[in-house]
Write a protein that holds these residues in place. Structure first.
Motif, PDB file in Angstrom:
ATOM      1  N   LEU A  18       0.833  -1.204   0.000  1.00  0.00           N
ATOM      2  CA  LEU A  18       0.000   0.000   0.000  1.00  0.00           C
ATOM      3  C   LEU A  18       0.868   1.255   0.000  1.00  0.00           C
ATOM      4  CD1 LEU A  18      -2.757   1.360   0.189  1.00  0.00           C
ATOM      5  CD2 LEU A  18      -2.639   1.124   2.681  1.00  0.00           C
ATOM      6  N   ILE A  19       1.950   1.250   0.758  1.00  0.00           N
ATOM      7  CA  ILE A  19       2.867   2.397   0.781  1.00  0.00           C
ATOM      8  C   ILE A  19       3.467   2.628  -0.596  1.00  0.00           C
ATOM      9  CG2 ILE A  19       5.124   3.164   1.651  1.00  0.00           C
ATOM     10  CD1 ILE A  19       4.338   1.810   4.326  1.00  0.00           C
ATOM     11  N   VAL A  20       3.851   1.557  -1.267  1.00  0.00           N
ATOM     12  CA  VAL A  20       4.416   1.671  -2.616  1.00  0.00           C
ATOM     13  C   VAL A  20       3.404   2.288  -3.577  1.00  0.00           C
ATOM     14  CG1 VAL A  20       5.195   0.331  -4.607  1.00  0.00           C
ATOM     15  CG2 VAL A  20       6.084  -0.199  -2.337  1.00  0.00           C
ATOM     16  N   ILE A  21       2.150   1.853  -3.480  1.00  0.00           N
ATOM     17  CA  ILE A  21       1.102   2.411  -4.355  1.00  0.00           C
ATOM     18  C   ILE A  21       0.893   3.893  -4.058  1.00  0.00           C
ATOM     19  CG2 ILE A  21      -1.363   2.322  -4.882  1.00  0.00           C
ATOM     20  CD1 ILE A  21      -1.203  -0.724  -4.338  1.00  0.00           C
ATOM     21  N   LEU A  22       0.836   4.264  -2.781  1.00  0.00           N
ATOM     22  CA  LEU A  22       0.654   5.669  -2.406  1.00  0.00           C
ATOM     23  C   LEU A  22       1.809   6.532  -2.911  1.00  0.00           C
ATOM     24  CD1 LEU A  22      -0.671   5.387   1.268  1.00  0.00           C
ATOM     25  CD2 LEU A  22      -1.924   6.240  -0.723  1.00  0.00           C
ATOM     26  N   LEU A  23       3.028   6.063  -2.727  1.00  0.00           N
ATOM     27  CA  LEU A  23       4.194   6.820  -3.200  1.00  0.00           C
ATOM     28  C   LEU A  23       4.189   6.941  -4.721  1.00  0.00           C
ATOM     29  CD1 LEU A  23       7.064   5.469  -0.899  1.00  0.00           C
ATOM     30  CD2 LEU A  23       5.875   7.661  -0.735  1.00  0.00           C
ATOM     31  N   SER A  24       3.707   5.900  -5.407  1.00  0.00           N
ATOM     32  CA  SER A  24       3.618   5.952  -6.871  1.00  0.00           C
ATOM     33  C   SER A  24       2.638   7.018  -7.330  1.00  0.00           C
ATOM     34  CB  SER A  24       3.199   4.580  -7.420  1.00  0.00           C
ATOM     35  OG  SER A  24       4.108   3.580  -7.058  1.00  0.00           O
ATOM     36  N   VAL A  25       1.484   7.080  -6.681  1.00  0.00           N
ATOM     37  CA  VAL A  25       0.480   8.089  -7.037  1.00  0.00           C
ATOM     38  C   VAL A  25       1.009   9.491  -6.752  1.00  0.00           C
ATOM     39  CG1 VAL A  25      -1.817   8.979  -6.468  1.00  0.00           C
ATOM     40  CG2 VAL A  25      -1.448   6.509  -6.674  1.00  0.00           C
ATOM     41  N   ILE A  26       1.626   9.672  -5.577  1.00  0.00           N
ATOM     42  CA  ILE A  26       2.207  10.973  -5.223  1.00  0.00           C
ATOM     43  C   ILE A  26       3.267  11.369  -6.235  1.00  0.00           C
ATOM     44  CG2 ILE A  26       3.611  12.189  -3.515  1.00  0.00           C
ATOM     45  CD1 ILE A  26       2.191  10.497  -1.369  1.00  0.00           C
ATOM     46  N   SER A  27       4.072  10.405  -6.642  1.00  0.00           N
ATOM     47  CA  SER A  27       5.135  10.685  -7.607  1.00  0.00           C
ATOM     48  C   SER A  27       4.566  11.154  -8.945  1.00  0.00           C
ATOM     49  CB  SER A  27       5.990   9.434  -7.818  1.00  0.00           C
ATOM     50  OG  SER A  27       6.975   9.647  -8.803  1.00  0.00           O
ATOM     51  N   LEU A  28       3.550  10.461  -9.439  1.00  0.00           N
ATOM     52  CA  LEU A  28       2.964  10.838 -10.731  1.00  0.00           C
ATOM     53  C   LEU A  28       2.390  12.246 -10.689  1.00  0.00           C
ATOM     54  CD1 LEU A  28       1.187   7.492 -11.712  1.00  0.00           C
ATOM     55  CD2 LEU A  28       3.317   8.429 -12.635  1.00  0.00           C
ATOM     56  N   LEU A  29       1.682  12.582  -9.601  1.00  0.00           N
ATOM     57  CA  LEU A  29       1.092  13.916  -9.478  1.00  0.00           C
ATOM     58  C   LEU A  29       2.170  14.995  -9.370  1.00  0.00           C
ATOM     59  CD1 LEU A  29      -1.794  13.126  -6.962  1.00  0.00           C
ATOM     60  CD2 LEU A  29      -2.035  13.627  -9.404  1.00  0.00           C
ATOM     61  N   ALA A  30       3.165  14.745  -8.532  1.00  0.00           N
ATOM     62  CA  ALA A  30       4.196  15.754  -8.288  1.00  0.00           C
ATOM     63  C   ALA A  30       5.097  15.937  -9.505  1.00  0.00           C
ATOM     64  CB  ALA A  30       5.029  15.362  -7.072  1.00  0.00           C
ATOM     65  N   LEU A  50       6.408  12.522 -18.885  1.00  0.00           N
ATOM     66  CA  LEU A  50       5.650  11.797 -17.874  1.00  0.00           C
ATOM     67  C   LEU A  50       5.515  10.325 -18.256  1.00  0.00           C
ATOM     68  CD1 LEU A  50       3.968  11.915 -15.247  1.00  0.00           C
ATOM     69  CD2 LEU A  50       1.957  12.316 -16.697  1.00  0.00           C
ATOM     70  N   MET A  51       5.290  10.039 -19.551  1.00  0.00           N
ATOM     71  CA  MET A  51       5.135   8.655 -19.985  1.00  0.00           C
ATOM     72  C   MET A  51       6.410   7.850 -19.749  1.00  0.00           C
ATOM     73  SD  MET A  51       2.090   7.956 -20.857  1.00  0.00           S
ATOM     74  CE  MET A  51       1.608   9.025 -19.500  1.00  0.00           C
ATOM     75  N   LYS A  52       7.561   8.494 -19.935  1.00  0.00           N
ATOM     76  CA  LYS A  52       8.831   7.815 -19.658  1.00  0.00           C
ATOM     77  C   LYS A  52       8.948   7.505 -18.166  1.00  0.00           C
ATOM     78  CE  LYS A  52      11.420   9.835 -23.524  1.00  0.00           C
ATOM     79  NZ  LYS A  52      12.571  10.701 -23.918  1.00  0.00           N
ATOM     80  N   HIS A  53       8.492   8.457 -17.353  1.00  0.00           N
ATOM     81  CA  HIS A  53       8.510   8.240 -15.908  1.00  0.00           C
ATOM     82  C   HIS A  53       7.557   7.109 -15.527  1.00  0.00           C
ATOM     83  CE1 HIS A  53       8.894   9.082 -11.669  1.00  0.00           C
ATOM     84  NE2 HIS A  53       7.611   9.386 -11.548  1.00  0.00           N
ATOM     85  N   VAL A  54       6.379   7.082 -16.141  1.00  0.00           N
ATOM     86  CA  VAL A  54       5.416   6.015 -15.879  1.00  0.00           C
ATOM     87  C   VAL A  54       6.004   4.659 -16.271  1.00  0.00           C
ATOM     88  CG1 VAL A  54       3.183   5.052 -16.559  1.00  0.00           C
ATOM     89  CG2 VAL A  54       3.387   7.502 -16.089  1.00  0.00           C
ATOM     90  N   ALA A  55       6.657   4.621 -17.436  1.00  0.00           N
ATOM     91  CA  ALA A  55       7.258   3.370 -17.901  1.00  0.00           C
ATOM     92  C   ALA A  55       8.317   2.874 -16.918  1.00  0.00           C
ATOM     93  CB  ALA A  55       7.867   3.573 -19.288  1.00  0.00           C
ATOM     94  N   MET A  56       9.114   3.808 -16.386  1.00  0.00           N
ATOM     95  CA  MET A  56      10.150   3.425 -15.432  1.00  0.00           C
ATOM     96  C   MET A  56       9.528   2.921 -14.125  1.00  0.00           C
ATOM     97  SD  MET A  56      13.395   3.103 -15.376  1.00  0.00           S
ATOM     98  CE  MET A  56      13.872   4.117 -16.789  1.00  0.00           C
ATOM     99  N   MET A  57       8.428   3.534 -13.702  1.00  0.00           N
ATOM    100  CA  MET A  57       7.772   3.094 -12.477  1.00  0.00           C
ATOM    101  C   MET A  57       7.123   1.724 -12.664  1.00  0.00           C
ATOM    102  SD  MET A  57       6.281   6.415 -10.555  1.00  0.00           S
ATOM    103  CE  MET A  57       6.449   5.530  -9.021  1.00  0.00           C
ATOM    104  N   VAL A  58       6.541   1.482 -13.827  1.00  0.00           N
ATOM    105  CA  VAL A  58       5.957   0.169 -14.114  1.00  0.00           C
ATOM    106  C   VAL A  58       7.048  -0.896 -14.124  1.00  0.00           C
ATOM    107  CG1 VAL A  58       4.794  -1.219 -15.877  1.00  0.00           C
ATOM    108  CG2 VAL A  58       3.973   1.083 -15.367  1.00  0.00           C
ATOM    109  N   ALA A  59       8.183  -0.550 -14.739  1.00  0.00           N
ATOM    110  CA  ALA A  59       9.311  -1.483 -14.742  1.00  0.00           C
ATOM    111  C   ALA A  59       9.796  -1.741 -13.315  1.00  0.00           C
ATOM    112  CB  ALA A  59      10.453  -0.920 -15.590  1.00  0.00           C
ATOM    113  N   GLY A  60       9.791  -0.682 -12.485  1.00  0.00           N
ATOM    114  CA  GLY A  60      10.198  -0.838 -11.096  1.00  0.00           C
ATOM    115  C   GLY A  60       9.258  -1.756 -10.331  1.00  0.00           C
ATOM    116  N   LEU A  61       7.949  -1.597 -10.550  1.00  0.00           N
ATOM    117  CA  LEU A  61       6.969  -2.460  -9.870  1.00  0.00           C
ATOM    118  C   LEU A  61       7.131  -3.914 -10.299  1.00  0.00           C
ATOM    119  CD1 LEU A  61       3.823  -0.143 -10.065  1.00  0.00           C
ATOM    120  CD2 LEU A  61       5.101  -0.751  -8.004  1.00  0.00           C
TER     121      LEU A  61
END
Length: 386
Positions: A18-30, A50-61
Motif C-alpha cells: 500500500l505504501i508503494v502504491i501511495l508513493l507511486s500516485v504521489i510521484s505521478l502527481l508531483a 511523464l510517460m517515460k517516468h510512468v514506464a520506469m515506475m511500471v518497470a520498477g513495480l
C-alpha cells in the motif's frame, strides 16, 4: 485473469504494498506538475516526459514483484558477487563516468540510452554483504582478523569511492553501515575505530577531493546564508519560498510557481513542490508515510527468524528512510544542498529500479516470515515429550 493471478501471488506485508502504491500516485502527481520547465527546455510535451517516468515506475513495480518472489537467502549467495562487481564499477565511474557539475557519478548502459549512478548499486551491494558477513561471523564476531578487518575494509573502501564524487550518499551509507554494525554485535571499540577511519577519509575528501570547493561553499551557504552571494543560495532560497507560500493546504495541484525557478524541481527539490501545492498537510502526510514505512520494516526485521533476514530488512529500510528524510531536510533548510532524490517519488531513471529492488528484498523477508514453517516429525515428538 492475469492481473488477478498476479495479485493472488503477491505476498509479503500488505502495508508495504500500500505504501508503494501511495508513493507511486504521489510521484505521478508531483512529477507531472514539476516537469513543465524541463519540457520547455527540451522542446517536448510534458506528457512525453511523464510517460517515460510512468514506464520506469511500471518497470520498477515489475522488478519489485520478481525480487519479492525470490527467497531472500538467494541475496546472501550473490552478495560477494555484487561487491566484486561494485568496486571496479565505482573506480570506472570515477575515471570514465559522465561528468556533471564536476562530479563523475553516472555510467552509460550500452545500447539503452540510459545511465545509472553506481552508488545506487553500491548501496545494495554493501548492505547485503554486511548482512551476510555479520550473520555468518556471529560466533567469532570479536575476532579482528576474521571478522572486523573484512567488514571495516568493505565499509571504508565503498565510502571513499562514493564520497569522492557523491559525499552525501556516502555519508548516509556509512551511517547505515554503523547501524548494522551495532545490530551485528560488533564491539564498541571496533565501531569507534571504524568511525575514526570514516572521519579521516571524510576529512581527506573535503580537504583534497576534486569537489572540495563545492562542499565548502555549500557548508558556508548553509551556515551563513545572510553573507552568501544570492547566486550561491538560489536553490535553497527558492525551496524555502515554495514551502513558505504553500500555507496549510497549498495552492492546489499544478499551481506551483517555483517550478519555473527551482533547478531539479522534479527530482532533488520535489518535496518543496509538494508542500507548495499541497501545503503543510501534504508535507506531513508524506512524512507520515515514510515513518510508517520504517515502522512496518522494523516489524518485518524483528520477526525474521534468522540474523541475515533481520539485518537485510533493517539495513535497506534504514537506507530508504534516511535518504527520504535527508531530502526533505534539505528542502526545508535543515541541511546544506545535496543531490539526494526522494525515494520512489522523485523522477529518476535507474534510481527507481534500485529502490524497487530494495522494496522487493524487504518484501521477500516479509513473505518468508508469513509462510508457515515445515515441522518434521522428530521435532513434533520432541515438543510432545517436553
Amino acid at each position: 485473469m492475469k492481473i488477478n493471478k498476479i495479485l493472488n501471488n503477491t505476498k509479503g506485508d500488505r502495508w508495504i504494498w500500500l505504501i508503494v502504491i501511495l508513493l507511486s500516485v504521489i510521484s505521478l502527481l508531483a512529477v507531472y506538475s514539476a516537469i513543465g520547465s524541463l519540457a520547455y527546455k527540451r522542446g517536448v510535451g510534458a506528457e512525453s516526459i511523464l510517460m517515460k517516468h510512468v514506464a520506469m515506475m511500471v518497470a520498477g513495480l515489475a522488478l519489485m514483484y520478481i525480487c519479492h518472489k525470490l527467497d531472500y537467502n538467494w541475496y546472501k549467495g550473490i552478495s560477494k558477487i555484487l561487491m566484486v562487481i561494485t568496486i571496479p564499477l565505482l573506480l570506472y565511474t570515477l575515471v570514465f563516468g559522465s561528468h556533471v557539475n564536476e562530479a563523475s557519478r553516472w555510467i552509460a548502459i550500452p545500447g539503452t540510452g540510459l545511465s545509472f549512478q553506481t552508488s545506487d548499486l553500491a548501496k545494495l551491494a554493501l548492505i547485503t554483504y554486511l548482512a551476510r558477513t555479520l550473520s555468518r561471523k556471529q560466533e567469532n564476531i570479536k575476532n579482528v582478523k576474521e571478522s572486523f578487518i573484512p567488514i571495516m575494509g568493505a565499509v571504508c573502501v565503498v565510502f571513499i569511492l562514493i564520497a569522492w564524487a557523491n559525499l552525501s550518499t556516502a555519508l548516509m551509507l556509512f551511517g547505515v553501515s554503523i547501524l548494522l554494525l551495532i545490530m551485528g554485535r560488533i564491539s564498541v571499540k571496533q565501531i569507534a575505530i571504524t568511525c575514526l577511519a570514516g572521519a579521516f577519509l571524510l576529512t581527506a575528501v573535503v580537504m583534497l577531493g576534486p569537489r572540495r570547493h563545492v562542499y565548502m561553499t555549500r557548508i558556508h551557504t548553509f551556515m551563513h546564508p545572510e553573507a552568501t552571494n544570492p547566486d550561491k543560495s538560489f536553490q535553497a532560497d527558492h525551496a524555502k519560498i515554495a514551502i513558505a507560500t504553500g500555507g496549510i493546504f497549498g495552492k492546489g495541484p499544478g499551481q506551483s510557481s517555483e517550478i519555473n525557478y527551482l533547478p531539479e524541481a522534479y527530482s532533488d527539490e520535489i518535496y518543496a513542490i509538494i508542500v507548495e501545492e499541497y501545503g503543510l498537510v501534504g508535507g506531513f502526510i508524506l512524512i507520515g508515510i515514510y515513518l510508517f514505512l520504517l515502522y512496518r520494516c522494523v516489524k518485518i526485521a524483528t520477526k525474521a527468524p534468522k540474523a541475515f533476514g533481520t539485518l537485510l530488512a533493517a539495513g535497506l529500510s534504514f537506507s530508504l528512510t534516511i535518504q527520504a528524510f535527508a531530502n526533505m531536510a534539505v528542502a526545508v533548510g535543515l541541511g546544506p544542498v545535496t543531490g539526494v532524490p526522494l525515494p520512489f517519488v522523485s523522477m529518476g531513471g535507474t534510481s527507481i529500479l534500485f529502490t524497487s529492488v530494495a522494496f522487493g528484498i524487504i518484501l521477500s523477508v516479509s513473505r518468508d516470515n508469513d509462510e508457515p514453517k515445515k515441522v518434521v516429525v522428530g521435532e513434533i515428538k520432541e515438543v510432545a515429550m517436553a
